[in-house]
Each structure stands twice: as structure tokens, then as C-alpha cells.
Design a protein around this motif. Structure first.
Motif, short mmCIF file in Angstrom:
data_model
loop_
_atom_site.label_atom_id
_atom_site.label_comp_id
_atom_site.label_asym_id
_atom_site.label_seq_id
_atom_site.Cartn_x
_atom_site.Cartn_y
_atom_site.Cartn_z
N GLU A 143 54.04 36.67 38.96
CA GLU A 143 52.85 37.14 38.25
C GLU A 143 52.06 36.01 37.60
OE1 GLU A 143 51.24 40.63 35.33
OE2 GLU A 143 53.41 40.35 35.53
N ARG A 187 48.14 35.32 38.36
CA ARG A 187 47.13 35.49 37.31
C ARG A 187 46.42 34.17 37.01
NH1 ARG A 187 46.90 40.50 38.66
NH2 ARG A 187 48.63 41.80 37.89
N THR A 188 47.14 33.06 37.12
CA THR A 188 46.50 31.76 36.94
C THR A 188 45.47 31.52 38.03
OG1 THR A 188 48.44 30.82 35.85
CG2 THR A 188 46.90 29.27 36.84
N ASP A 219 47.25 42.57 42.43
CA ASP A 219 48.25 43.45 41.86
C ASP A 219 49.36 43.76 42.86
OD1 ASP A 219 46.88 43.48 39.49
OD2 ASP A 219 45.99 45.46 39.78
N GLN A 269 43.81 33.79 39.68
CA GLN A 269 42.66 34.63 39.36
C GLN A 269 41.81 34.02 38.25
OE1 GLN A 269 45.01 38.42 38.80
NE2 GLN A 269 43.27 39.28 39.94
N VAL A 320 51.70 40.80 43.10
CA VAL A 320 52.58 40.78 41.94
C VAL A 320 53.65 41.86 42.05
CG1 VAL A 320 52.67 41.16 39.45
CG2 VAL A 320 50.84 39.77 40.42
#
Length: 759
Positions: free
Chosen positions: A476, A480-481, A498, A483, A501
Motif C-alpha cells: 500500500e 500510495r506514494t 485500490d 499516486q 493494494v
């Protein structure tokens, strides 16, 4: 009934209708406030209201111009080829010729020439045919304006309806126009509006189309020919119908002579001569005609409609000025680089995509293709902004940045087994039909098992990065980094973030998912801008026909700022990553894979990537001022790329960027953040466990991933090259063998396709 009788009957019917219209028109004008039957009476009040907005603009809209960052013309968007000009940009003889043939009493009437209408009626009845029209230039201007600005079939039909109501409305609007504007303004607007055939709307476009001159330079025979086209532009245009054009031109000349505006000698000299034309080309229209950067032009067109909310009609008929971000020098250099990487027409597409850190401005989009045409070397999809192929180990940067943000310093040391089997991530064992530990190995023998985060990133160690993902505990944080840095994961060929992840895909670090080259450049630009992420923008201004910012509800359609997010990732993480990734490019680091991108005298950071079985290669490089990605792949089918991210990709990057960087002063990256460099997490003593190396490579190559885990495409390992000269990048003239490429070409993918698979 004979044919002549039928023709005469139709003519008499038309003349009778003309009498009725003329009578109603005169009556309507003389009795504007008296009620009566029919459409005219019902609409009499509204017809006297203020002029429609279409008739209050003094100058018709021209083509929409699309400009590069330096103001040079890229192309135009238009439905009608029209170039509005001012009165002093139209020759006097052109004005005189038009008035003489279309409305000789133009300067005497007030918009409606009742005397001329009745005279034309009498002449036509006497001749038994339509010999002379009754509408004034002002009435014609009203009709043409309403017709050309109609937005629905109903409006177009109403503007051209052969009814008393339409004639009456035109007459009253003509009176209102004459009461509002001067004769010269009306005549100029008419000349800018009317159609002259051959796709030319307005006198300037017509002068250039037929004679390759400006409207100000039209001669008497040229002006007479153009004036004659107004009534029948299809049948009388001189390119396809030269005899008709000569006859009609001479009619105009005769009329000008009859009115005393040209001499007997002028008439005698010009009449016997054919119409001499020098056809000019229509202005470029659309991105297919772009002088430069067709793919960036197309991306800007999509942005204007999809993001800024403009309509195609506004772009084609609004006379706008579109200021794009395209830098011609960078576009030209990028075009040269991709053509050197892959020739035009190759099955492999080579893409170069450049953005500006801190602004998000898209500076160049190059491809070894031509935009929009139908030949094999053409492409209509903007592949620079489309997720089409994996970007390999360029994704290791996202894992490293996520680790730094969580306190894993640049010297975080891991000892990773070879191959390395994950303690966290799962793969699929097809033989047993059960999940098993996800595993990778490196290619080549030069990788130390014990490496720091910094070493592993610029050397691109597969085993270290799967081990590091184990330390992070889930995928995750890296996703997220990514993104936060600008990766979107929302294209039609992409797996949503998502889902990656939720499936906890261990293959994330190895860039197996389809990636947009523009996303890749944007994400690395976030590092270059010290953590500020900027959404890509290809357009910085949209001006209306008057040169003012185009607005919606009082607000400019192009907002000022707002596309950048400071601290999208911590600034300290970004500056530390920059210093680490410099070691992948700049001389002095024997395990680096991107040395071929180096431009002496400049600080350059970057990362190489090659996907499984060399289906694609990538390189992303950046300086404090520029970030650019290079990707090479076959967009239509699987094909092995004969090169690597550190060879083919990095070389193309240097070819594109060297002329730009060498023309500017060198700029330095800020120093790394000492706190981030140091980190807060101690390195473990050892890690991982050794896989069973007795399985054959054939077994390994047949494995597939479970639907709920890592994707079926396996990651590829990146070999290291031997130390290269510290002052010059490696050359491409090594022995043409797989083994030589593996060692000497700065490769980042295995020579042996099977060896690149993970165990």
C-alpha cells in the motif's frame, strides 16, 4: 404542356411570389405597428427589439490559432477558412466592385432599398426571368450572419426560408444595423463574412486562395472576379470553371463601367483576357496539419474539450487563440531522438515525453510516427499519454520513496538471498494449484547480496527490492506514494490502485502494469520539484476573438495555478531521492544502469526499466528544470525490444536533452535531507531464505499468477554493467551478442529471457 411553357409557368410563379413578398415587405415597413394576419404581424414587436447578439459583433470570428510556447503557429482549428481583416486591409477597388454589382445604391439607402426592389421587380417581370436582385448588402449581411451562426437545423431553415416573415425580419434588422453602424463597418463585415467558394470565407481567405495575395493588394480584374463570386461561388469560381469565371468577371466590369467607376480603356483591356489565378493553400487545419508536435497538439485538443470544457464548435468557430506549452526546441530534439532510436514506420514505437517540474507544463511529445494520417507510419492515438506497456524497474523508485518516508534511511542494509522468496507476497504454483511465496532473482553475477537502499536503487537489485517490500509489510505505501507523485492508475489498460493494494501485488516494484509515459515523467518531475506534484497541462491560456481571456460564468476557462500540490511527498524524501538517483546516471558508480543518459557538466538523476522478456524498455531522467521519459515497445502486439532501458532508453534521453542542457547554465539539485538520509530504522542482521534452485528454467517460465495476487506477467531482473569510464558514457559499439550487451551496454534486463524470470 411543352417544356418552354413549363419553364415560363415556373418563372411567372416565381415572379408572382416576388411581387407578393415585395408588397408585403413594403406594407410591413410602412405599417410596423399595425396588427394583421400572418407571421410578420405576430412577430412585429419582437422584430423591432434589440439586435440579436450575432449581429452586434462587428467582425466575424476567424480561425482558432494554436500557438507554441514561443508564439509560433502550430496549426489552426476551423470549420470555415476565414481570416477577418479591417477596412484598411481591403483594397478600395474590391469594395467598389462589390457595391457596384450587388447594391449600387448602397450609400444612398438606409438598409432597405424600396426603389431598387421595385425597379428589380419591374425589370424581372419585363424580362420574364430573374435579371436583378432586390436585397441590399445590409439585408444580405443579416441573412448570411443568421445562416452562418445558426446552431440548429431549425435555425438554419428559418434563416433561409422563402417566406414573407423571413424577408420582413431581415429588412427590419437591416434598418437597425444601418442605424447602429456606419456604411464602411457594414461593408467590411460583409466582405469578411461572405463565401467565395473553394472553402474560402471572407475576402482575405479568398484573395489568398485564388491569387496568393492579401485583400489589400487585389487588382481590378481580381476584385471584379471575386465580386462576381458572391451570387454563385460554385459555378463561377475560376479554378474549376475558368470560362464561367471570365464571363461573370466581365459582367462586373461592365457594371462598374456603366456606373462610371472604370474607364472604357480598362474595360476593353481586361474583358478579352482569361482569369489568371495563382492558387494558394488553405491554412493548416487540425493537428493532422500541425507544423510541429502533432501528438502534443492532439493531447491539447483533448484537454481543451475534456478538462477545460470547451466545445468543438467553440474551437472550430470561435476565433480563439490557444497558447500551448509546447517548446519547439525540445520538440525538435525529441523528434530526432526517437527517430534515432527507431525509424519511422517501425513496428516498435519510441516515445519521448517531457514536462516541466514545478508547473506541470508539457514541453514535448515525440513519437516515431506521424499524427492522424492513414499510412503505416501514422498513429491517431496519443501514446505518450496512454498506458500501453510496462515500465519495468522505474517503479522501484516508488518503493524507495515510500521506505524513506517511513524512516528507512539511504543506508538501510539488507542481505537478500539469491533468489529471494518473499515472506509477505504470494505467487501461484500451477503444479500444486496453491499459492506459494513470491520470488525473484537477479541477472548476472555482479550483485552483492548485501546492499544499502541507495546502492540497490541505482544498481536496480530485484532481490533487495522484494526484500524491502517485505520490510514495509504491504504494497500500500509504495502504491500510495506513486499516486502522490502523479501516477494515475486509471487508464483503460491499467489496474486501479485500490485493486493493486487489495491484491497486495508483490510485482509492483518491477513495473509490470501498463504505464503512461506522461504519468511516468510527471511522477519523476515531482522529485525534481522537491516534492511538489503538478498535474500535466498542455495549455496555459485561451483567448477569445478579442484577445481577452475566455471566461465561463465570469471566470477564465484556464484557471490561474491550482494544478500543483506542494509537499505531495515530503520535500526531504524528494531531495534525498534526487541525490540517490544521480548515482544511476553520473560517472563514478560501477553498479549504475543509466550511465548512457549522462550529459557532461550537468546534474542528472534517473532510473532505467525493462519489462518481462524485453516487451518494453524505459528510462526516466530529470534535472531541476526538466523531467522526461523514454519508452519503446510495440503498441499492437508482443515483440521483443532489441535493447534495454539503460541502453536504448537512456541513449534516446541523452540525444533529446543534450542540446537543451548544453544551451543553458547548469543547475544543481538541493542537498539531501540529513534526517531522511539517516533514517530511524536499524538495518536487520540478515533476511530472506533461499529458494529451491533445482527447478528448471522451463518450469519457471510457465508459471502464471493467481487472479487475486500478482499479475501473470513476471518481472524481469536488471543486470549490472561493468564499471565504465567515469568521464564519458558507455558507447554502443560493443560486440553484438546478448552477453556483451548484458555487461557492456548499461543494460537493465537479462540477456537470457528465462534468466530474467523470478523463482
Amino acid at each position: 404542356m411543352s417544356e418552354n411553357a413549363r419553364v415560363r409557368t415556373r418563372l411567372l410563379a416565381k415572379l408572382a411570389a416576388t411581387i407578393v413578398v415585395a408588397g408585403a415587405l413594403v406594407a410591413g415597413l410602412m405599417l410596423p405597428w399595425i396588427g394583421g394576419p400572418g407571421l410578420a404581424a405576430r412577430n412585429s414587436v419582437s422584430l423591432l427589439d434589440a439586435l440579436p447578439v450575432e449581429l452586434t459583433d462587428k467582425t466575424p470570428a476567424g480561425v482558432t490559432r494554436v500557438l507554441a510556447a514561443d508564439g509560433s503557429l502550430i496549426t489552426n482549428f476551423y470549420e470555415h477558412n476565414r481570416i477577418p481583416v479591417t477596412s484598411d486591409q481591403i483594397s478600395d477597388v474590391m469594395k467598389q466592385a462589390l457595391v457596384d454589382i450587388e447594391d449600387s445604391r448602397f450609400y444612398d439607402h438606409n438598409g432597405l432599398d424600396v426603389q431598387g426592389t421595385m425597379r428589380a421587380l419591374v425589370k424581372n417581370v419585363a424580362a420574364g426571368s430573374v435579371q436583378e436582385g432586390g436585397s441590399t448588402l445590409t439585408q444580405q449581411l443579416v441573412k448570411q450572419t443568421l445562416l452562418q451562426t445558426a446552431t440548429t437545423p431549425e435555425d438554419r431553415a428559418a434563416a433561409d426560408a422563402q417566406t414573407v416573415g423571413r424577408k420582413l425580419r431581415e429588412a427590419r434588422l437591416a434598418l437597425a444595423l444601418e442605424d447602429t453602424y456606419s456604411k464602411d463597418e457594414i461593408l467590411t463585415r460583409y466582405l469578411n463574412l461572405v463565401y467565395f467558394g473553394q472553402g474560402a470565407y471572407g475576402i482575405q481567405a479568398a484573395a489568398q486562395r485564388y491569387f496568393s495575395v492579401d485583400a489589400a493588394d487585389l487588382t481590378l480584374p481580381q476584385a471584379a472576379m471575386l465580386a462576381g463570386l458572391v451570387q454563385s461561388p460554385f459555378y463561377d469560381e475560376p479554378i474549376n470553371n475558368p470560362e464561367n469565371a471570365q464571363i461573370r468577371r466581365n459582367q462586373v466590369l461592365q457594371r462598374m463601367h456603366d456606373l462610371g467607376h472604370i474607364s472604357e480603356q480598362q474595360l476593353a483591356e481586361i474583358t478579352p483576357t482569361p482569369v489568371e489565378v495563382a492558387p494558394g493553400q488553405a491554412p493548416p487545419n487540425g493537428c493532422i496539419d500541425a507544423a510541429i508536435g502533432g501528438f502534443l497538439c492532439a493531447y491539447a485538443h483533448q484537454y481543451l474539450i475534456g478538462t477545460l470544457g470547451l466545445t468543438r464548435d467553440e474551437l472550430d468557430n470561435g476565433g480563439l487563440t490557444i497558447q500551448t506549452t509546447l517548446r519547439p526546441d525540445m520538440q525538435i530534439a525529441g523528434d530526432q531522438a526517437v527517430l534515432e532510436a527507431q525509424p519511422m514506420g517501425s513496428s516498435l514505437v519510441a516515445l519521448y515525453t517531457a514536462v516541466e517540474p514545478g508547473t506541470g507544463e508539457v514541453l514535448a511529445m515525440s513519437a516515431n510516427r506521424r499524427y492522424g494520417c492513414s499510412e503505416p507510419e501514422c498513429e491517431s492515438v496519443v501514446l505518450n499519454a496512454t498506458a500501453s506497456a510496462g515500465a519495468g524497474s522505474t517503479y522501484k523508485t516508488f518503493v524507495a520513496a515510500a521506505a524513506l518516508a517511513q524512516g528507512y534511511g539511504k543506508d538501510y542494509t539488507l542481505t537478500s538471498a539469491e533468489p529471494y522468496l518473499s515472506r509477505v507476497y504470494k505467487d501461484w504454483d500451477p503444479d500444486r494449484g496453491v499459492p506459494k511465496p513470491y520470488d525473484v532473482e537477479n541477472v548476472g553475477t555482479n550483485y552483492p547480496r548485501t546492499m544499502t537502499l541507495e546502492q540497490a536503487l541505482y544498481a536496480s537489485s530485484n532481490t533487495y527490492f522484494l526484500h524491502l517490500q517485505d520490510e514495509l509489510g504491504s504494497i500500500e505505501a509504495p502504491v500510495r506514494t506513486a499516486q502522490a507523485m502523479g501516477m494515475t492508475f486509471d487508464g483503460p489498460n491499467q489496474t486501479p490502485a485500490d485493486q493493486i493494494v487489495s491484491e497486495n501485488r508483490g510485482s509492483f516494484a518491477f513495473g509490470t502494469d501498463a504505464t503512461s509515459p506522461l504519468d511516468l515523467a510527471t511522477a519523476y518531475a515531482t522529485l525534481a520539484a522537491n516534492g511538489t506534484r503538478c498535474t500535466p497541462v498542455p495549455v496555459v491560456a485561451v483567448l477569445d476573438r478579442n484577445g481577452e481571456p475566455l471566461t465561463r460564468d465570469g471566470e477564465p476557462v484556464v484557471p490561474e495555478g491550482g494544478n500543483c500540490t506542494p509537499e505531495a511527498i515530503p520535500a526531504g524524501v524528494a531531495t534525498t531521492m534526487n541525490q540517490i538517483l544521480r548515482k544511476d546516471v553520473e560517472p563514478g558508480y560501477s553498479l549504475q544502469t543509466g550511465s548512457r543518459a549522462y550529459v557532461p557538466g550537468h546534474q542528472i538523476a534517473g532510473k532505467t526499466g525493462t519489462s518481462q522478456d524485453n516487451q518494453s524498455v524505459a528510462f526516466v531522467g530529470y534535472t531541476p528544470r526538466y523531467a522526461a521519459s523514454v519508452m519503446v515497445f510495440n503498441p499492437k502486439e508482443q515483440e521483443r525490444v532489441p535493447g534495454y532501458g539503460g541502453g536504448l532508453g537512456a541513449t534516446a534521453w541523452r540525444t533529446a536533452m543534450a542540446p537543451i542542457l548544453n544551451a543553458e547554465e547548469a543547475v544543481s539539485f538541493p542537498p539531501a535531507d540529513p534526517v531522511v538520509e539517516e533514517g530511524t530504522r536499524p538495518s536487520p542482521r540478515s533476511g530472506g531464505y533461499t529458494a529451491d534452485r533445482t527447478r528448471s528454467s522451463a518450469d519457471r517460465s510457465q508459471r502464471t499468477a493467481p487472479a487475486t495476487s500478482s499479475p501473470a506477467t513476471e518481472p524481469v531482473d536488471e543486470p549490472v554493467d561493468e564499471p565504465v569510464d567515469e568521464t564519458e558514457p558507455a558507447t554502443d559499439d560493443e560486440a553484438d551478442t546478448e552477453a556483451a550487451v548484458d555487461v557492456a551496454e548499461g543494460a537493465d534486463a537479462g540477456a537470457d529471457p528465462e534468466a530474467g524470470e523470478d523463482d
